[in-house]
Design a protein around this motif. Structure first.
Motif, PDB file in Angstrom:
ATOM      1  N   ASP A 174       0.820  -1.209   0.000  1.00 23.18           N
ATOM      2  CA  ASP A 174       0.000   0.000   0.000  1.00 23.18           C
ATOM      3  C   ASP A 174       0.856   1.261   0.000  1.00 23.18           C
ATOM      4  N   GLN A 175       1.943   1.235   0.766  1.00 22.43           N
ATOM      5  CA  GLN A 175       2.845   2.398   0.805  1.00 22.43           C
ATOM      6  C   GLN A 175       3.467   2.649  -0.565  1.00 22.43           C
ATOM      7  N   PHE A 176       3.890   1.586  -1.218  1.00 17.91           N
ATOM      8  CA  PHE A 176       4.499   1.726  -2.544  1.00 17.91           C
ATOM      9  C   PHE A 176       3.490   2.200  -3.581  1.00 17.91           C
ATOM     10  N   LEU A 177       2.295   1.627  -3.557  1.00 22.71           N
ATOM     11  CA  LEU A 177       1.279   2.028  -4.531  1.00 22.71           C
ATOM     12  C   LEU A 177       0.855   3.470  -4.316  1.00 22.71           C
ATOM     13  N   GLN A 178       0.767   3.870  -3.064  1.00 23.04           N
ATOM     14  CA  GLN A 178       0.414   5.261  -2.782  1.00 23.04           C
ATOM     15  C   GLN A 178       1.527   6.205  -3.225  1.00 23.04           C
ATOM     16  N   ALA A 179       2.772   5.724  -3.156  1.00 23.02           N
ATOM     17  CA  ALA A 179       3.910   6.535  -3.600  1.00 23.02           C
ATOM     18  C   ALA A 179       3.980   6.633  -5.120  1.00 23.02           C
ATOM     19  N   GLN A 194      -4.628   7.696 -25.365  1.00 25.51           N
ATOM     20  CA  GLN A 194      -5.743   8.496 -24.869  1.00 25.51           C
ATOM     21  C   GLN A 194      -5.207   9.722 -24.120  1.00 25.51           C
ATOM     22  N   ASN A 195      -4.228  10.365 -24.689  1.00 26.76           N
ATOM     23  CA  ASN A 195      -3.446  11.347 -23.945  1.00 26.76           C
ATOM     24  C   ASN A 195      -4.206  12.614 -23.557  1.00 26.76           C
ATOM     25  N   ASN A 196      -5.464  12.701 -23.913  1.00 23.62           N
ATOM     26  CA  ASN A 196      -6.230  13.859 -23.470  1.00 23.62           C
ATOM     27  C   ASN A 196      -6.487  13.819 -21.974  1.00 23.62           C
ATOM     28  N   GLU A 197      -6.469  12.603 -21.398  1.00 19.57           N
ATOM     29  CA  GLU A 197      -6.673  12.456 -19.969  1.00 19.57           C
ATOM     30  C   GLU A 197      -5.348  12.121 -19.307  1.00 19.57           C
ATOM     31  N   VAL A 198      -5.095  12.719 -18.156  1.00 23.37           N
ATOM     32  CA  VAL A 198      -3.853  12.478 -17.438  1.00 23.37           C
ATOM     33  C   VAL A 198      -4.094  11.401 -16.388  1.00 23.37           C
ATOM     34  N   ASP A 199      -3.297  10.340 -16.448  1.00 23.94           N
ATOM     35  CA  ASP A 199      -3.443   9.231 -15.507  1.00 23.94           C
ATOM     36  C   ASP A 199      -2.655   9.551 -14.243  1.00 23.94           C
ATOM     37  N   VAL A 200      -3.221  10.332 -13.374  1.00 27.25           N
ATOM     38  CA  VAL A 200      -2.521  10.770 -12.175  1.00 27.25           C
ATOM     39  C   VAL A 200      -2.672   9.732 -11.068  1.00 27.25           C
ATOM     40  N   TYR A 201      -1.591   9.483 -10.365  1.00 28.24           N
ATOM     41  CA  TYR A 201      -1.654   8.618  -9.199  1.00 28.24           C
ATOM     42  C   TYR A 201      -2.240   9.436  -8.061  1.00 28.24           C
ATOM     43  N   THR A 202      -3.427   9.059  -7.644  1.00 28.57           N
ATOM     44  CA  THR A 202      -4.136   9.818  -6.631  1.00 28.57           C
ATOM     45  C   THR A 202      -3.573   9.528  -5.247  1.00 28.57           C
ATOM     46  N   THR A 203      -4.115  10.196  -4.255  1.00 34.23           N
ATOM     47  CA  THR A 203      -3.669   9.964  -2.876  1.00 34.23           C
ATOM     48  C   THR A 203      -3.951   8.530  -2.444  1.00 34.23           C
ATOM     49  N   LYS A 204      -4.868   7.863  -3.123  1.00 31.44           N
ATOM     50  CA  LYS A 204      -5.149   6.468  -2.814  1.00 31.44           C
ATOM     51  C   LYS A 204      -4.199   5.523  -3.546  1.00 31.44           C
ATOM     52  N   GLY A 205      -3.324   6.047  -4.382  1.00 28.01           N
ATOM     53  CA  GLY A 205      -2.401   5.212  -5.123  1.00 28.01           C
ATOM     54  C   GLY A 205      -3.077   4.421  -6.224  1.00 28.01           C
ATOM     55  N   ILE A 206      -4.033   5.046  -6.893  1.00 28.34           N
ATOM     56  CA  ILE A 206      -4.809   4.357  -7.918  1.00 28.34           C
ATOM     57  C   ILE A 206      -4.521   4.939  -9.302  1.00 28.34           C
TER      58      ILE A 206
END
Length: 206
Positions: free
Chosen positions: A88-93, A125-137
């Motif tokens: 979980d720590q790694f995915l959130q990072a 699909q580069n119009n949307e940015v795949d951001v890693y959220t605070t949940k690491g998703i």
């Protein structure tokens, strides 16, 4: 394709380079997180393999620093530690997935191919940015798991989902918890004749 290998173990660096060579990929190695961050900036790899336990800067700090540099490049963590709290720590990072040591060539090749494919979908699909959220998703990984679940008629356990979608167990579990939280997945319990009850997951259809 260029793979960045960040690991303090010389024998593992050599083995991973040989695996990359066998798969037809170029690779660059770094002995620790500090050197790895410099190489990451220099070569802008297609994917990074990062060891958990390293001197100078451990894997968790390295993943955080790499993700600050780039939000898209897949990062696979190499570890012997299967604890969910570590995952979980790694995915959130910002880690994308895990590969357990000892590393097996077919597994790491398949894992790299999957994450490159997911990254290419995002680029397409580069119009949307795949951001890693605070949940690491990551959106692309969540879609990958969701699509598989939607194709299944029966509720299934995490280990089976993990094998079918090509992602590590801790990664799949975290995404399932997120999908459960947002009401996309439902959880049931199967009581076994032998052993503990098993949790099963199924796409929620109204």
């Amino acid at each position: 394709m260029n793979i960045l290998i960040i690991d303090d173990d010389q024998s593992l660096r050599y083995m991973l380079r040989e695996i990359c060579k066998y798969a037809g990929w170029d690779s660059v190695v770094a002995e620790n997180g500090v050197e790895g961050l410099d190489k990451f900036r220099e070569i802008k790899p297609d994917l990074a393999l990062v060891d958990y336990h390293m001197p100078e800067m451990d894997g968790l700090k390295t993943v955080k620093k790499l993700r600050e540099e780039d939000i898209h490049t897949p990062i696979i963590v190499l570890t012997v530690d299967e604890r969910q709290e570590i995952a979980d720590q790694f995915l959130q990072a910002g880690a994308s997935d895990f590969a357990l040591k000892p590393v097996k060539a077919p597994d790491i090749i398949a894992r790299i191919q999957l994450h490159i494919r997911l990254a290419n979908i995002q680029e397409f699909q580069n119009n949307e940015v795949d951001v890693y959220t605070t949940k690491g998703i990551s959106k692309q990984t969540m879609n990958h798991i969701s699509e598989y679940l939607q194709q299944q008629q029966d509720a299934i356990p995490v280990d089976q989902i993990s094998k079918r979608v090509g992602l590590a167990y801790p990664t799949v579990y975290r995404y399932l918890m997120h999908l459960l939280e947002i009401g996309k997945v439902k959880q049931t319990v199967s009581h076994q004749k032998i052993g503990r009850p098993k949790k099963l997951y199924q796409w929620f259809t109204k």
